[in-house]
Structures are given as structure tokens and as C-alpha cells.
Design an enzyme around this catalytic site. Structure first.
Site, mmCIF file in Angstrom:
data_model
loop_
_atom_site.group_PDB
_atom_site.id
_atom_site.type_symbol
_atom_site.label_atom_id
_atom_site.label_comp_id
_atom_site.label_asym_id
_atom_site.label_seq_id
_atom_site.Cartn_x
_atom_site.Cartn_y
_atom_site.Cartn_z
ATOM 1 N N ASP A 1 -10.732 -9.258 10.509
ATOM 2 C CA ASP A 1 -11.409 -8.279 9.657
ATOM 3 C C ASP A 1 -12.905 -8.561 9.610
ATOM 4 O OD1 ASP A 1 -8.771 -7.276 8.376
ATOM 5 O OD2 ASP A 1 -8.733 -9.415 7.918
ATOM 6 N N ASP B 1 -9.940 -4.873 12.146
ATOM 7 C CA ASP B 1 -10.384 -3.913 11.135
ATOM 8 C C ASP B 1 -11.881 -4.055 10.929
ATOM 9 O OD1 ASP B 1 -7.935 -2.824 10.670
ATOM 10 O OD2 ASP B 1 -7.663 -3.659 8.663
ATOM 11 N N ASP C 1 -4.559 -10.168 11.898
ATOM 12 C CA ASP C 1 -5.630 -9.331 12.447
ATOM 13 C C ASP C 1 -6.946 -10.061 12.242
ATOM 14 O OD1 ASP C 1 -6.269 -9.151 9.772
ATOM 15 O OD2 ASP C 1 -6.100 -6.971 9.639
HETATM 16 P P1 DGT Z 1 -3.816 -11.797 7.512
HETATM 17 O O1 DGT Z 1 -4.689 -10.826 8.221
HETATM 18 O O2 DGT Z 1 -2.408 -11.347 7.410
HETATM 19 O O3 DGT Z 1 -3.922 -13.166 8.045
HETATM 20 O O4 DGT Z 1 -4.310 -11.927 5.997
HETATM 21 P P2 DGT Z 1 -5.522 -11.212 5.292
HETATM 22 O O5 DGT Z 1 -5.703 -11.850 3.966
HETATM 23 O O6 DGT Z 1 -6.712 -11.154 6.199
HETATM 24 O O7 DGT Z 1 -4.976 -9.785 4.978
HETATM 25 P P3 DGT Z 1 -5.428 -8.362 5.554
HETATM 26 O O8 DGT Z 1 -6.033 -8.482 6.897
HETATM 27 O O9 DGT Z 1 -4.259 -7.448 5.403
HETATM 28 O O10 DGT Z 1 -6.515 -7.854 4.548
HETATM 29 C C1 DGT Z 1 -7.712 -8.552 4.321
HETATM 30 C C2 DGT Z 1 -8.128 -8.394 2.922
HETATM 31 O O11 DGT Z 1 -8.718 -7.124 2.755
HETATM 32 C C3 DGT Z 1 -6.953 -8.438 1.976
HETATM 33 O O12 DGT Z 1 -6.846 -9.710 1.431
HETATM 34 C C4 DGT Z 1 -7.272 -7.416 0.942
HETATM 35 C C5 DGT Z 1 -8.247 -6.512 1.594
HETATM 36 N N1 DGT Z 1 -7.712 -5.198 1.983
HETATM 37 C C6 DGT Z 1 -6.919 -4.871 3.005
HETATM 38 N N2 DGT Z 1 -6.686 -3.569 3.048
HETATM 39 C C7 DGT Z 1 -7.369 -3.043 2.024
HETATM 40 C C8 DGT Z 1 -7.557 -1.728 1.526
HETATM 41 O O13 DGT Z 1 -7.039 -0.744 2.039
HETATM 42 N N3 DGT Z 1 -8.354 -1.621 0.429
HETATM 43 C C9 DGT Z 1 -8.967 -2.704 -0.143
HETATM 44 N N4 DGT Z 1 -9.735 -2.554 -1.222
HETATM 45 N N5 DGT Z 1 -8.801 -3.917 0.288
HETATM 46 C C10 DGT Z 1 -8.030 -4.088 1.353
HETATM 47 MG MG MG Z 2 -6.664 -10.083 8.024
#
Ligand code: DGT
Ligand code: MG
Length: 372
Positions: free
Chosen positions: A206, A296, A204
């Protein structure tokens, strides 16, 4: 004389937030195996086991060279008996029988496919599997009632399971910046999540949005969403309103990391431009003029911006380890809103990530080295 080959014995600190973990993983074969076991535990509702495997994988990701022998791992933390057994199997025979069996397991495959639908969690997927629904076709045919998110997830399944590239993330950023600039001049949009850590692709995109004048960000999300919607950029959105309040006596539930920001989970309709890798999106009919992308959005008051930035940059394990470090080693409570010091019974302010690391007694780790 017995000839002994020189092998380096690794050692690394025990919390992921004490380590520098780049995207350059020298032990991907091992960490892939452990991550698969973590994923399976999480998909089976065994979060504790999941975290144990994630920690083990993260410890190996931080090593400067490939591991070739088990004896090199003496100083590496977080490796339990189960993880060591898997590592041993992979080092000795190139693969772990347990992991290979898992890869082939019908239940695991079904859990992956079903939770791959936006809006479908572990519980729903487990229930469907219990009812004999293992594939998307079976889901479409047997037609259990789907909520709005799940209907959007199913409709855009292929797009949403295709990694988002950096150029696409930049295109989404341009749209979000135009939206924010139009409804609140001076608003600041920051790319967070995996792309801020330097990843080339993500599941996604963010964003964290704030305004340099405290309070001006209030009510921004509904305006932003309605601008995006009116311009035809939204295929789906669900907005949660801000419910965070600082209490004089400190955080009510210290362990809680529930987010209370204004937050929007959305699916963008992103126009495909020539040269941005649009091929493949359209299948037989040729490239479609757009693709669906999960986006997001989070809005934060500027007073909480540094905490939100740190809390939403990830990785998930890095975040979890920061909070564990804060609680267990510093008697503090860290969230994406604030840092509370239980010894001094007060909130510690910060206007940068560097200050938060300093409050926590940690060396500053930049985003590109938070890929635990
Ligand atoms: P991706 O999108 O799969 O390439 O990897 P990320 O690291 O962007 O993971 P993602 O998009 O699920 O979430 C981004 C960051 O935001 C994740 O490392 C931790 C944080 N995060 C996600 N959801 C929540 C939440 O509900 N609460 C809090 N405090 N942090 C969150
Ligand atoms: Mg992400």
C-alpha cells in the site's frame, strides 16, 4: 500450608488505540483461534460478531506474557462469554473443538478459497457455494460470469495468495517512486499498511502519495496509472476518483469512513530478480521472470496527509478503535481525511500523526505498536 503458584493477573486498557501492540504476540495460539472465529463471522456476513472476536484477540495480543490460566484474565477487556469459552478450551486441552470443527468445515474452506480470489467478496462467494461451486476447479468448469477484477484474480490466484516479502515491497516502491517522480516531480511516496507497521510480509503493498504544494496532486492518479501501464507494470487496475469535500456544517455522515481519495486497486507485474526469493513462482518451468502483486495506491492532498497516513497504516482493528474512541469518548469524528470536533463545531487541523493523537487525548502510538 497450601502452596499457591504465583501467576500474574493481567490488565490492559479497553480501546486498542490506548495500547501498544507490537508484532511480538505471546498468545498466538489463543489469538489464532479467536481470529479464525472472527474470520468465519466476517465470511458469514456477521460483522458484529466478527468485531467482537477481533477485539478479544487484540486484547490478548497486547499482553506481555503467555496466559496460562483463565484467572489471569480478570483485568483484560473485551472478552465475552464465547471468547472466554474458547480460551478456556485452548488452555485446558490445547485446542478448541469449535475452532477445530470450523477448520475442517467444507463451507469455511470454500469461503476462504473463493474470497481468496481478488474481486470476490462474501456475497458472491456465498452465492456460488449455494450453486454448488466449492473449489477453483468447479468455478473454472461451471463458468459463472466473472467481472474484470475477478478474471484477473482467478488468472493470478497463486501469485496473489503468496505473501509479499519486504524486498518485493521495496521493489514495488522503487517502481512507484519512478512513476511518481516522472509524472509529478516533487511528489512524495510513502509505504503504508502492514509494511509501515514493520510486518515482514503482506497480502499487498500500500502506498500514499502526495505533493508538498497543495493542489499539485490533483489529477495525479490517471497520469501515474498511464505511466505504469505504458511501462508494462500493470496486469489490472481500477481507479476511483476523489470525491471528498469538507462541508461547513461538518461531516455529513459522521459514522461513514468511506474513502473519497483518488485510489487505485491494481495488480502489478513485478519483475523477479535473482536473490529476491523468486524461486517457487514458476513451478515446473523454473522461475518465471515476474510475479503478480496486489498494489493499492492512494493520493492525498498534503493538507489531509497526516489523516490519510494514520488512516491507512492500520491495523484495521486499530483504525476502527481510533474512530470509536473519537466518537464515543471525545465527541469527535475521525476519518482518513479529517478530524471534526462536534463540541466546538469545527475541524481540527494536523500536519502529523502526533498532533492527531494529541487532539484525541491519546498517548502517541508509533506504527510498529499499532499491530492490534
Ligand atoms: P496486509 O496487507 O494484509 O498485510 O495488512 P494491512 O494492514 O496492510 O491491510 P490492508 O492492506 O488491507 O489495508 C491497509 C490499511 O489501510 C488497513 O490497515 C486499513 C486501511 N484501509 C484499507 N482499506 C481501506 C478503506 O477502504 N478505507 C479506509 N479508510 N482504510 C482502509
Ligand atoms: Mg496491506
Amino acid at each position: 500450608l497450601q502452596q499457591t503458584e504465583e501467576v500474574e493477573v493481567f490488565s490492559t486498557p479497553s480501546y486498542a488505540c490506548q495500547r501498544r501492540t507490537t508484532l511480538d504476540n505471546h498468545n498466538a495460539v489463543l489469538t489464532d483461534a479467536l481470529s479464525l472465529l472472527a474470520e468465519n463471522a466476517e465470511l458469514s456476513g456477521e460483522d458484529g460478531r466478527g468485531v467482537a472476536f477481533r477485539r478479544a484477540a487484540a486484547a490478548l495480543k497486547a499482553l506481555p506474557l503467555p496466559v496460562t490460566r483463565l484467572t489471569q484474565l480478570g483485568g483484560v477487556p473485551c472478552l465475552g462469554g464465547h471468547s472466554l469459552r474458547v480460551i478456556k478450551d485452548v488452555l485446558e486441552s490445547g485446542a478448541s473443538p469449535e475452532v477445530e470443527a470450523l477448520r475442517r468445515s467444507e463451507r469455511f474452506k470454500a469461503l476462504k478459497v473463493l474470497t481468496g480470489i481478488f474481486g470476490v467478496g462474501v456475497k458472491t462467494a456465498g452465492r456460488w457455494i449455494g450453486e454448488g461451486i466449492l473449489t477453483l476447479r468447479q468455478l473454472r468448469d461451471s463458468g459463472p460470469t466473472l467481472n474484470r477484477a475477478q478474471r484477473a484474480g482467478l488468472r493470478h490466484y497463486d501469485d496473489l495468495n503468496r505473501p509479499v516479502g519486504r524486498a518485493e515491497a521495496a521493489a514495488v516502491a522503487a517502481v512507484v517512486e519512478a512513476a511518481a517522480g516522472s509524472v509529478l516531480p516533487g511528489a512524495r511516496v510513502t509505504l503504508i499498511g502492514g509494511f509501515r507497521r514493520g510486518k515482514q510480509t503482506g497480502h499487498d503493498v500500500d502506498f500514499l502519495i502526495t505533493h508538498p504544494e497543495e493542489g499539485r496532486e490533483a489529477g495525479l492518479m490517471p497520469k501515474l496509472v498511464s505511466w505504469l501501464d505504458s511501462q508494462g507494470f500493470l496486469l489490472y487496475q481500477k481507479t476511483n476518483s476523489n470525491s471528498y469535500l469538507e462541508a461547513a456544517e461538518g461531516p455529513a455522515r459522521p459514522a461513514s469512513n468511506m474513502d473519497r481519495f483518488e485510489r487505485c486497486f491494481s495488480v502489478f507485474k513485478l519483475p523477479e530478480e535473482a536473490g529476491r526469493g523468486g524461486a517457487g513462482a514458476g513451478g515446473e518451468g523454473g522461475p518465471r521472470p515476474w510475479r503478480a502483486v496486489r498494489v493499492d495506491l492512494v493520493v492525498s492532498p498534503v493538507s489531509q496527509f497526516a489523516f490519510a497516513l494514520l488512516g491507512w497504516t492500520g491495523s484495521k482493528l486499530f483504525e476502527r478503535e481510533l474512530r470509536r474512541w473519537a466518537g464515543h469518548e471525545m465527541n469527535m469524528c475521525l476519518s482518513s481525511h479529517a478530524l471534526y470536533d462536534h463540541r466546538q463545531s469545527r475541524y481540527l487541523r494536523a500536519s502529523s500523526e502526533e498532533e492527531i493523537f494529541a487532539h484525541l487525548g491519546l498517548e502517541y502510538i508509533p506504527p510498529s505498536e499499532r499491530n492490534a
